[in-house]
Design a protein around this motif. Structure first.
Motif, PDB file in Angstrom:
ATOM      1  N   ILE A 147      -3.343  82.058 -38.837  1.00 58.57           N
ATOM      2  CA  ILE A 147      -2.227  82.388 -37.969  1.00 58.57           C
ATOM      3  C   ILE A 147      -2.407  81.845 -36.560  1.00 58.57           C
ATOM      4  O   ILE A 147      -1.441  81.422 -35.914  1.00 58.57           O
ATOM      5  CB  ILE A 147      -2.007  83.919 -37.949  1.00 58.57           C
ATOM      6  CG1 ILE A 147      -0.712  84.273 -37.223  1.00 58.57           C
ATOM      7  CG2 ILE A 147      -3.195  84.638 -37.328  1.00 58.57           C
ATOM      8  CD1 ILE A 147      -0.324  85.740 -37.378  1.00 58.57           C
ATOM      9  N   GLU A 148      -3.643  81.814 -36.068  1.00 53.75           N
ATOM     10  CA  GLU A 148      -3.862  81.396 -34.679  1.00 53.75           C
ATOM     11  C   GLU A 148      -3.614  79.906 -34.471  1.00 53.75           C
ATOM     12  O   GLU A 148      -3.500  79.447 -33.333  1.00 53.75           O
ATOM     13  CB  GLU A 148      -5.278  81.761 -34.222  1.00 53.75           C
ATOM     14  CG  GLU A 148      -6.391  81.156 -35.031  1.00 53.75           C
ATOM     15  CD  GLU A 148      -6.814  82.048 -36.192  1.00 53.75           C
ATOM     16  OE1 GLU A 148      -7.887  81.788 -36.771  1.00 53.75           O
ATOM     17  OE2 GLU A 148      -6.071  83.004 -36.508  1.00 53.75           O
ATOM     18  N   THR A 149      -3.512  79.121 -35.551  1.00 56.47           N
ATOM     19  CA  THR A 149      -3.255  77.689 -35.407  1.00 56.47           C
ATOM     20  C   THR A 149      -1.765  77.363 -35.365  1.00 56.47           C
ATOM     21  O   THR A 149      -1.390  76.219 -35.110  1.00 56.47           O
ATOM     22  CB  THR A 149      -3.898  76.898 -36.557  1.00 56.47           C
ATOM     23  OG1 THR A 149      -3.271  77.262 -37.799  1.00 56.47           O
ATOM     24  CG2 THR A 149      -5.390  77.166 -36.630  1.00 56.47           C
ATOM     25  N   VAL A 150      -0.918  78.348 -35.638  1.00 58.67           N
ATOM     26  CA  VAL A 150       0.529  78.137 -35.621  1.00 58.67           C
ATOM     27  C   VAL A 150       1.078  78.664 -34.298  1.00 58.67           C
ATOM     28  O   VAL A 150       0.881  79.830 -33.960  1.00 58.67           O
ATOM     29  CB  VAL A 150       1.211  78.843 -36.809  1.00 58.67           C
ATOM     30  CG1 VAL A 150       2.709  78.560 -36.808  1.00 58.67           C
ATOM     31  CG2 VAL A 150       0.582  78.388 -38.128  1.00 58.67           C
ATOM     32  N   GLN A 151       1.745  77.801 -33.565  1.00 64.26           N
ATOM     33  CA  GLN A 151       2.210  78.139 -32.217  1.00 64.26           C
ATOM     34  C   GLN A 151       3.733  78.186 -32.165  1.00 64.26           C
ATOM     35  O   GLN A 151       4.426  77.549 -32.954  1.00 64.26           O
ATOM     36  CB  GLN A 151       1.707  77.100 -31.204  1.00 64.26           C
ATOM     37  CG  GLN A 151       0.204  76.872 -31.250  1.00 64.26           C
ATOM     38  CD  GLN A 151      -0.588  78.104 -30.870  1.00 64.26           C
ATOM     39  OE1 GLN A 151      -0.203  78.844 -29.968  1.00 64.26           O
ATOM     40  NE2 GLN A 151      -1.703  78.340 -31.563  1.00 64.26           N
TER      41      GLN A 151
END
Length: 632
Positions: A286-290
């Protein structure tokens, strides 16, 4: 949502950053990008089922070779039809010679949809119809590669008339007055301007036409083009586009009303309307999707340069709360948490409605999309039951028996699967009474799960019109013979029209508005209706920036509880035995559950753009004058 309403569209973009041969060698397929596009579109089919489309652009093709491919469909299963056609092309190649499926150079020269960038769209037709011509992506063609434009978006603009007049003033002759055509032509105009400025610059420097074309493709300023295009746009939008030579962009509105997410690595850049779609399709955390920054455009140049550039000055972020309550996929980490909290936050009103009688209450949900908020509601009610257990244990004194403790600990909230949606029944019978009877059988019920002494509580995502409740659901639930039916809405009362992409345009469609009008009539306050009309009419031709939402005065005369009580009366069908109570989420409960999505104009009338106030006043004028028309 038991009331069927149409809403936002979905976008998907895949930009391959490596040559086609790279994906063939690493992943063993020439359709890596298409496979990902198919998955992202299927995972967003909830956002649009009236039509779909995909366009693809190849880089660096020779003159005379086709480099833009596009398929659109308004079939019953549009995604399946589109990708079925595309897959047939590759199947024909495989049947001819399987080795050709590994030949990147041959595929790119001979097979459509083998380009580096693809743009997909899923459409919910709000009011323009559902012909294939209205399906995105839209294509603006030109013999100059750098003047070709492909556009698809999730958007609605409130000031189409104003923008149409601007196009006419700059010498254009748009083929129709719609926000889609207006957006396309506005971007297209400034794309032409950018091309012409660069052409004139290098022509004066002595470059020939072929050399100039290459210069334009390299130096075209996408940010400048979008700044000039979006200057007067008023609305909510996530706008995606591709230029014929390979540049691509996704632009988000300044208030962040419509969602747009992206992910990039050294192989791809992808964009989608929903975050978990990207997570699933590319198996990334999730943290790689902005998020694309409001008022900014994610710009992907043909040479692979990726940047986030400001196009409009960002405003206070008012991301749509309806996205969180209902329309987005509940598999998103944050949305799942928010929907559970929405259910928990409505417990106080619910407990008041059932007089805190958990023992004689049965809990369920309708429709299936309300399941997550149901979990949250039950967690909140479990907290209440634990308080009851603790009190009862304390009342037993210092030495309670095991049997007494077991009896208290055995207390459970009663959860049942009350309603099951049957296969959709065909309403081919023309007589109204017969059709209504069929509608009343859309759901089947679980007999024997409720007793005559019970309250039957069901939670819904939101209640817009209440038509399905009155014509179908309440009648069905009454067959279980409860003493009271409580319908809980995880959303607050929907009082105002949307003008940013959801199909809720007419005031009199809202049961909350109908209830407020009835209360005004019953309390001898009909003059207020006339006064609000006069105020709206007086501002009708004022600039949108000066318009005030006077429709708020219709609701200000009563409390939310008074309006809910009237809604309950209006939605209670004739000849049912149970008492009916409609319980709504509070505005405070909404904001607590969705703190980062403060766009609540449906419930409060606080529109994030000036065009919203213009639309709501116009909607009231149409209501008062008896005009069954949309306000935008």
């Amino acid at each position: 949502m038991s009331d069927a309403i149409k809403h936002e569209c979905g976008i998907a973009m895949v930009r391959l950053l490596k040559p086609l041969d790279y994906y063939i060698k690493k992943y063993g397929t020439a359709t890596y990008g298409l496979d990902k596009m198919y998955l992202m579109m299927e995972k967003q089919h909830n956002r649009g089922q009236d039509g779909a489309g995909i366009a693809n652009i190849k880089f660096d093709v020779e003159p005379g070779q086709r480099y833009i491919s596009r398929y659109r469909s308004n079939a019953d299963q549009p995604i399946k039809e589109i990708f079925g056609k595309i897959n047939n092309k590759f199947q024909e190649v495989y049947d001819k010679d399987p080795a050709l499926m590994k030949d990147a150079e041959w595929l790119k020269k001979n097979v459509a949809f083998t380009g580096e960038v693809s743009l997909g769209h899923l459409r919910y037709g709000t009011f323009g119809g559902n012909s294939i011509e209205q399906c995105h992506p839209f294509l603006r063609q030109n013999n100059w590669m750098t003047k070709n434009l492909v556009v698809a978006g999730n958007f609605n603009l409130t000031n189409v008339d104003e923008l149409f007049d601007i196009l006419v003033s700059i010498g254009q002759h748009p083929k129709e007055k719609s926000d889609t055509v207006t957006v396309m032509e506005k971007i297209g105009h400034f794309l032409d301007v950018e091309n012409q400025e660069l052409f004139d610059k290098y022509k004066e420097l002595g470059y020939n036409h072929i050399e100039i074309s290459k210069k334009i493709a390299t130096e075209l300023d996408v940010q400048k083009m979008l700044v000039n295009s979006a200057l007067e746009w008023d609305g909510g939008y996530a706008m995606a586009g591709m230029l014929g030579h390979g540049d691509a962009f996704v632009l988000r509105d300044p208030s962040g009303i419509r969602p747009a997410f992206y992910y990039q690595d050294d192989e791809v850049v992808v964009v989608a309307s929903e975050r978990p779609v990207i997570q699933t399709a590319f198996n990334v955390p999730i943290e790689t999707v902005q998020e694309i920054t409001p008022g900014h455009a994610l710009i992907i140049k043909k040479d692979g340069d990726i940047s986030m550039k400001q196009v409009r000055k960002p405003l206070e972020k008012t991301a749509c709360s309806f996205e969180r309550i209902y329309f987005s996929r509940g598999s998103d980490k944050d949305i799942y948490v928010e929907r559970k909290q929405l259910g928990r936050n409505v417990c106080d009103q619910l407990l008041k409605s059932i007089d805190h009688d958990l023992k004689n209450s049965v809990f369920s949900f309708i429709p299936n999309t309300a399941e997550v908020s149901f979990y949250g509601m039950m967690k909140g009610l479990q907290d209440e039951l634990n308080k009851i257990k603790l009190r009862k244990i304390k009342e037993l004194g210092e030495n309670p028996s095991d049997e007494q403790l077991q009896e208290i600990l055995a207390l459970r909230n009663r959860i049942e699967k009350i309603a099951i949606k049957d296969a959709k029944l065909r309403t081919f019978i023309t007589q109204d009474n017969s059709r209504d009877d069929l509608v009343a059988h859309v759901y089947d019920i679980t007999y024997g799960s409720v007793y005559p002494t019970d309250n039957l509580v069901v939670i819904d995502d939101s209640i817009v019109r209440g038509t399905t409740l009155k014509q179908s659901i309440l009648r069905i639930l009454d067959r279980l013979n409860p003493k009271k039916i409580v319908v809980v809405s995880s959303a607050p009362q929907i009082r105002y029209p949307d003008c940013y992409g959801i199909d809720m345009a007419k005031l009199n469609d809202f049961i909350a508005f109908q209830a407020a009008i009835e209360l005004l009539k019953e309390n001898g306050k009909t003059q207020l209706i006339q006064d609000v009309y006069n105020k709206c009419k007086a501002q009708e031709n004022e600039p949108k920036e000066q318009i005030v939402n006077h429709v708020k005065e219709i609701y200000d005369a009563f409390t939310a509880e008074e309006i809910s009580k009237k809604i309950s009366q209006l939605l209670t069908p004739e000849n049912i035995n149970a008492e009916v109570d409609i319980v709504y989420q509070t505005i405070e409960g909404l904001h607590d559950a969705c703190p980062n999505h403060t766009g609540d104009w449906y419930f409060t009338g606080n529109y994030p753009t000036p065009g919203g106030n213009k639309v709501v006043n116009k909607a009231f004028i149409y209501y008062y004058e008896g005009r069954n028309e949309r306000a935008y």
